[in-house]
Design a protein around this motif. Structure first.
Motif: not given
Length: 883
Positions: A394, A400, A420, A447, A450
């Motif tokens: 990210h 991620w 997540l 996203y 987030l």
């Protein structure tokens, strides 16, 4: 499924072991390992040699192996060796391979047979307990042997054996140049050098008549063999015990004292010096610079010799573990033996340009840095393993992670993680620093800081998102199982209808300029600019496979295509996606596996995720195998019997089976061949088999040709071929046919003369007519009737009748009217088959059914016979025995 995901989500914070261990490991390349299980005679291998034809030879303590990339051929005392323990192999200018054995004697191989020279017993007596250190055969067939003690031996072409001591008894070590191409080395046999002993070098007389000597003090015990190598013009390296000397006409100096005994010295084609060590592997000094630290290989092995072959690959003979083959020094690898938590690498990602993140199929994550390998376990509990499906760095530096059991975020400090919901994302796309798109089995998810926004396809449809890329118009392009989609204005639009190829399964999308590159599972690589017209790159264009897994675009606009059969590097020339060059990388180049799941670029290094581990190489160092593989005929069998040295066979010897082999070790056992039997095969036939069979060949002249093609499509410079002839049976030969015709003619004449002329004129006529029809060229009567050009077989004509300026041609089925005269028509008809019986009639003789006083009958039609033709009628009646 929901319970599993809930358990994973609730427990991931507490069960993640951030750093289970840190491993500092030396990078090692990928070696192919040959052992007794592959056909090697012994694990104790003393020497490796590639002969002039390209075959690999291995000297072991149980005999000699010859290797062609497919199988090992064994030679032992049963085949003529004087001892099974063979220390070295030397090829002379005649192609003979000399084997230096434990018995002290020599054997040599020539044209697949092993011989013992006549001087062997005298040589063994002369040696006594002394062993041979080195060997060379000069152009005059003189054999020179350097000894471990007591000087050297010279064997003349007439097999006279001489011991030469010269002044060598004054020196501990010696090197003697024989000619421009060869030298021998030896010593006085002392295990410990003594103070005051001299190293002696005698150069070839063309260089210098005076020897070069030096004084060294070495009190340490070691191996008594001496090893040497010319490594530049007029310079040699000599290794003895642990010492490495540099020798030239200017003098001798001690370069290094190593911590292991030297077993061999080799110089490769790039000027690098390789030194084999006892219990220390092999050292490579780049360009022969001994002040720089060397690269170490196989550090736990006793390497007897390192040899570079003609493809630029390296062979390591070991004294304890067979032979190791290194296809390329450019490739390094990591497996569980080097610190990875598993061998099946599913995905890769780079962060901070210094960390390589490695996702494994068994649920672990490794992080590779210059300090070593860190390992992370992301499984919620023992026994439940979730494979890592994708990794994404990210913009904020966090990792991620998409796993089969769900997704989570790994903090950039790798200090903790938190859940997540990225729902097993198969694809990621970074829109900007705050917006990230992911794709899964249900469609797209956005996203923003987030915050999650799901965009399902609707209408009950499912779109499994494999790839996401931004379109030229700002929309998102989606690669899925059923082809290409576009997402704009929060709506999905299917583009697979635009072109048949856009409906294929798409696994990755990358944008290059104003074009899109689409990786497919089965249709290769697609390139399109307007999403309607599509160009295709497939295996026929040089792509390593049509089954593509992933695409990686580096900063030089080079596209790396991960496939199930290797890695393709596509360089777009002048930035034009339709003008390109392809380089392929496979097991033959140093990959651990041809199944490439993903590729990541980290600086100038390419990292490939394979099913057998992680592989890295410098993208500018890896090169094509430009060495054309030599190809040879191995055997030929005719009706099951060996016959390659025969070139002419009878018509019954027509079941041919041929065997051939191409010599390339990078892609050992997987070469492509093209062959053709001229006279049978109209085009080249491509195969990976090394045998071909032609059953029941017809008589004729044939030429079989075959070429080998390596993994980079370089073809044999000279194809192997075999010419042969299958002779026809005697009854099909020209002389037999001529004799048969003559015999038949004489027989007919005799029969006609003796009997038939008198009694059976009808049989004579019929026989003559039959012979005439058999051997005469078939001709048709061609004429113009009713405006059309017509062709009639004369055997179908019953009679011809004059009608004014026309002629009627009567056959069984119809009548033709031709503007002509009977005289002209008679000239066109076979004289033996037709006869004129009236000024208005011509009849076919064999169609006459009966003869009357002044007429005859054909097909129930009475044909008149004029008075002038009555003698012909009488003769016809007698010949045909008609009433």
């Amino acid at each position: 499924m929901k319970n599993t995901r809930l358990i994973f989500t609730c427990t991931i914070l507490t069960v993640l072991v951030l750093v289970q261990w840190m491993v500092t490991t030396a990078q090692q390349p990928f070696f192919r390992h040959y052992t007794v299980n592959d056909g090697l005679l012994s694990s104790e291998v003393y020497y490796v040699l590639q002969d002039a034809k390209g075959y690999m030879w291995f000297a072991t303590d149980r005999g000699v192996n010859r290797f062609d990339g497919y199988t090992f051929r064994n030679y032992t005392t049963e085949n003529g060796l004087n001892s099974n323990t063979v220390f070295s192999i030397h090829e002379d200018h005649k192609g003979r391979l000399w084997f230096r054995t434990f018995s002290g004697g020599l054997s040599y191989w020539l044209k697949d047979s092993i011989y013992t020279p006549g001087f062997n017993q005298q040589l063994i007596r002369e040696l006594g307990q002394v062993t041979i250190n080195s060997m060379y055969v000069d152009r005059e067939d003189t054999i020179w042997l350097g000894l471990v003690q007591s000087g050297m031996i010279k064997i003349t072409p007439d097999h006279q054996v001489f011991r030469i001591t010269d002044t060598l008894d004054k020196f501990n070590l010696y090197l003697k140049e024989i000619d421009e191409a060869g030298m021998i080395t030896g010593n006085d046999g002392n295990i410990m050098s003594k103070n005051g002993r001299l190293l002696y070098v005698k150069f070839h007389s063309h260089h210098n008549d005076q020897p070069v000597t030096a004084d060294f003090d070495d009190q340490r015990p070691g191996r008594s063999n001496v090893f040497s190598r010319r490594y530049s013009d007029g310079k040699y390296l000599i290794g003895h015990n642990n010492n490495l000397f540099s020798v030239s006409k200017e003098g001798i100096r001690l370069l290094k004292t190593l911590d292991r005994s030297i077993t061999h010295i080799t110089a490769d084609s790039e000027g690098n010096i390789w030194i084999g060590l006892l219990h220390g592997g092999a050292l490579c000094y780049a360009k022969g610079v001994f002040s720089d630290p060397p690269q170490s290989y196989l550090p736990d092995k006793s390497v007897a010799i390192v040899m570079e072959d003609r493809e630029g690959s390296f062979w390591f003979a070991t004294l304890n573990d067979g032979v190791y083959y290194l296809p390329s020094r450019s490739f390094i690898s990591y497996t569980v033996d080097d610190g990875l938590a598993g061998n099946k690498v599913s995905c890769l990602a780079v962060s901070d340009s210094t960390r390589l993140w490695i996702g494994l199929d068994n649920g672990y994550i490794n992080c590779l840095t210059q300090n070593g390998i860190a390992t992370y376990d992301v499984n919620p509990k023992a026994g439940l393993r979730h494979s890592i499906m994708n990794l994404f760095v990210h913009p904020d530096g966090n990792i991620w992670v998409s796993a089969s059991g769900g997704g989570f975020l790994l903090d950039k400090q790798q200090a903790y993680s938190r859940t997540l919901e990225i729902n097993q994302s198969l694809a990621y796309f970074r829109e900007n620093d705050s917006v990230v798109w992911t794709g899964n089995r249900m469609g797209l998810v956005q996203y923003t800081h987030l915050r999650k926004q799901v965009y399902p396809p609707g209408d009950g449809r499912l779109i499994r998102v494999n790839a996401i890329e931004e379109g030229l118009d700002g929309a998102l392009l989606i690669g899925s199982l059923d082809g290409l989609w576009r997402f704009r204005h929060k709506k999905y639009e299917y583009l697979g209808h635009n072109h048949e190829l856009l409906g294929k399964r798409i696994t990755a999308i990358r944008k290059i300029g104003r074009h899109y590159c689409l990786a497919t599972r089965g249709a290769g690589l697609l390139i399109t600019g307007d999403l309607e017209n599509v160009n295709q790159i497939t295996e026929s264009d040089g792509l390593v496979s049509n089954l593509c897994n992933a695409l990686t675009l580096d900063e030089d606009s080079i596209l790396w295509v991960s496939t199930y059969a290797g890695l393709s590097k596509i360089t777009f020339l002048s930035g034009d996606p339709l003008n390109y060059h392809i380089d392929n990388y496979t097991l033959a180049d140093g990959l651990l596996s041809n199944e490439i799941n993903n590729v990541c670029i980290m600086g100038d290094k390419v990292w490939a995720a394979t099913n057998q581990g992680l592989v890295g190489f410098h993208k500018k160092e890896a090169s094509e195998n430009v060495s054309p593989p030599p190809v040879y005929m191995v055997s030929g069998e005719v009706n099951g019997a060996a016959a390659l040295s025969t070139f002419e066979f009878s018509y019954r010897e027509n079941n041919i089976e041929l065997a051939y082999v191409g010599l390339s070790y990078k892609d050992a056992g997987r070469l492509l061949y093209k062959y053709r039997l001229e006279g049978i095969d109209p085009d080249w036939i491509y195969t990976k088999h090394t045998t071909v069979r032609y059953p029941d060949l017809a008589p004729g002249d044939y030429r079989f040709k075959v070429s080998a093609i390596n993994e980079d499509r370089f073809e044999s410079s000279h194809p192997a071929e075999w010419r042969f002839t299958i002779k026809p049976p005697f009854w099909q030969t020209w002389w037999f046919r001529l004799m048969s015709v003559v015999a038949i003619g004489l027989g007919i004449y005799a029969f006609f003369k003796v009997r038939i002329l008198t009694y059976n004129r009808d049989v004579v006529r019929s026989l003559l007519l039959l012979v005439y029809q058999k051997f005469s060229k078939k001709a048709y009567l061609v004429f113009k009737s009713e405006g059309n050009l017509t062709k009639v077989d004369p055997r179908q004509i019953l009679w011809l009748k004059a009608a004014d300026n026309y002629v009627e041609i009567i056959t069984k089925n119809r009548t033709y009217l031709v503007r002509s005269t009977l005289k002209a028509m008679m000239q066109q008809l076979p004289a033996m088959e037709f006869q004129r019986v009236h000024r208005s009639y011509i009849i076919r003789i064999d169609k006459v059914a009966s003869v009357r006083k002044n007429s005859l009958l054909i097909n129930d039609q009475q044909i008149p016979v004029s008075e002038s033709h009555l003698p012909d009628l009488k003769k016809l009646k007698e010949d045909l025995l008609l009433q």
